[in-house]
Design a protein around this motif. Structure first.
Motif, mmCIF file in Angstrom:
data_model
loop_
_atom_site.group_PDB
_atom_site.id
_atom_site.type_symbol
_atom_site.label_atom_id
_atom_site.label_comp_id
_atom_site.label_asym_id
_atom_site.label_seq_id
_atom_site.Cartn_x
_atom_site.Cartn_y
_atom_site.Cartn_z
ATOM 1 N N ASN A 139 0.747 -1.206 -0.052
ATOM 2 C CA ASN A 139 0.185 0.185 -0.019
ATOM 3 C C ASN A 139 0.820 1.207 0.054
ATOM 4 O O ASN A 139 0.294 2.247 -0.653
ATOM 5 C CB ASN A 139 -1.007 0.066 1.062
ATOM 6 C CG ASN A 139 -0.269 0.045 2.666
ATOM 7 O OD1 ASN A 139 0.662 -0.669 2.707
ATOM 8 N ND2 ASN A 139 -0.873 0.853 3.656
ATOM 9 N N HIS A 219 -0.872 -5.133 -3.739
ATOM 10 C CA HIS A 219 -0.664 -4.849 -2.375
ATOM 11 C C HIS A 219 -1.066 -6.180 -1.558
ATOM 12 O O HIS A 219 -2.197 -6.310 -1.612
ATOM 13 C CB HIS A 219 -1.458 -3.531 -2.001
ATOM 14 C CG HIS A 219 -1.534 -3.366 -0.456
ATOM 15 N ND1 HIS A 219 -0.490 -3.778 0.365
ATOM 16 C CD2 HIS A 219 -2.765 -3.329 0.142
ATOM 17 C CE1 HIS A 219 -1.218 -3.554 1.624
ATOM 18 N NE2 HIS A 219 -2.350 -3.032 1.546
ATOM 19 N N TRP A 260 -5.279 -4.273 -4.975
ATOM 20 C CA TRP A 260 -5.415 -4.209 -3.518
ATOM 21 C C TRP A 260 -5.600 -5.627 -3.040
ATOM 22 O O TRP A 260 -5.703 -6.673 -3.521
ATOM 23 C CB TRP A 260 -6.491 -3.287 -3.181
ATOM 24 C CG TRP A 260 -6.352 -2.416 -1.819
ATOM 25 C CD1 TRP A 260 -6.827 -2.671 -0.748
ATOM 26 C CD2 TRP A 260 -5.345 -1.409 -1.708
ATOM 27 N NE1 TRP A 260 -6.567 -1.891 0.231
ATOM 28 C CE2 TRP A 260 -5.489 -1.033 -0.413
ATOM 29 C CE3 TRP A 260 -4.516 -0.777 -2.579
ATOM 30 C CZ2 TRP A 260 -4.644 0.044 -0.029
ATOM 31 C CZ3 TRP A 260 -3.740 -0.004 -2.093
ATOM 32 C CH2 TRP A 260 -3.606 0.485 -0.644
ATOM 33 N N MET A 273 -4.949 6.919 -0.819
ATOM 34 C CA MET A 273 -5.128 5.614 -0.696
ATOM 35 C C MET A 273 -6.471 5.286 -0.292
ATOM 36 O O MET A 273 -7.138 6.114 0.409
ATOM 37 C CB MET A 273 -4.120 4.897 -0.033
ATOM 38 C CG MET A 273 -2.690 4.770 -0.459
ATOM 39 S SD MET A 273 -1.776 3.678 0.929
ATOM 40 C CE MET A 273 -1.679 4.528 2.446
#
Length: 283
Positions: A139, A219, A260, A273
């Motif tokens: 992230n 991520h 993500w 984010m």
């Protein structure tokens, strides 16, 4: 027909180990667990064999060109190509590290960005048509981690080249050497390296589009590993899921994206984010 091959770098422990475990359960082909330390790698393979899983092993130090070339030649001779490449190998200094900022910057960028780049340059010629590449980011690899709007604009430029990106990464190290990195680059060498990984992913997708190869960055979430002092709430198997999704399940339309931990595509260029995820406290 040639046997399919999946490779995971830096996979004797942590998220990489979890990815190998997941691939062994579902990938229809040969799965390679790799590590720079042969003893640790073979110990990891034994653990998986005790679970009735059957990974292959090969020593691979992504920081050494000779090691990459030996591995490339082996895969070329044995299988003739690569179907899945997951670039997981990385390092991170902890927040309380007493190492000078320049040492952290040099080592982190060398392993996380430049060694990943050389891994790709050496192994990409073996990618088969339709192959999938997953570059493990964070992230903290979100573009919003870079304070300078000028730098953000350069990093998200649709015409950015590998050479220009590498020059930017070198500029960060040079700025750190002069103690002038905070205002433009921020305080985290890990974040800069992982931003570089996502920017590189986007370039690589443009370069490989005509070969129907899918390149994405991921991520994995805040996972309990050595890198996080085992503080993360996610297990390594949970952290492996988004990379496995991209390797095995994602539609072909997902390419050149930043994905993500919940398998959703995130706008890498957004000003913030996703709000529902706390910042990874590695740095």
């Amino acid at each position: 027909m040639a046997s399919k091959v999946a490779i995971v770098t830096g996979s004797n422990k942590g998220i990489g180990f979890g990815i190998v475990r997941g691939l062994c359960k579902r990938f229809q082909g040969n799965v390679y667990l790799t590590s720079r330390n042969e003893q640790r790698g073979k110990t990891a393979v034994r653990k998986l064999k005790e679970e009735s899983l059957h990974p292959n092993y090969h020593k691979l130090d992504v920081t050494k060109k000779e090691s990459l070339e030996v591995f490339r030649d082996y895969i070329q001779k044995q299988y003739g190509g690569i179907d899945v490449l997951i670039n997981n190998a990385a390092i991170a200094f902890r927040k309380d590290s007493t190492m000078p900022a320049i040492v952290q910057a040099e080592r982190t960028l060398f392993v996380n960005y430049f060694s990943l780049l050389s891994t790709c340059e050496i192994l990409f010629p073996l990618l088969r048509k339709g192959a999938r590449v997953i570059n493990v980011s964070s992230n903290l690899g979100h573009l919003s981690q870079i304070p300078s709007s000028t730098l953000r604009n350069k990093l998200k430029d649709k015409n950015l080249t590998v050479e220009e990106l590498s020059d930017l990464m070198t500029q960060y190290v040079d700025a750190t050497r002069q103690g002038a990195q905070l205002l433009k680059w921020g305080k985290s060498s890990y974040a800069v390296s992982k931003v570089g990984v996502v920017a590189l992913t986007r370039i690589q997708q443009r370069m490989l589009h005509d070969r129907d190869i899918k390149v994405n960055a991921v991520h994995p979430g805040y996972v309990a590993t050595d890198m996080t002092a085992h503080a993360g709430p996610l297990t390594i198997d949970e952290g492996a899921q988004p990379a496995l999704y991209l390797a095995l399940d994602a539609p072909d339309s997902v390419r050149g994206e930043y994905v993500w931990s919940d398998n959703t595509v995130v706008d890498w260029e957004a000003s913030e984010m996703p709000k529902h995820v706390k910042q990874n406290p590695v740095e």
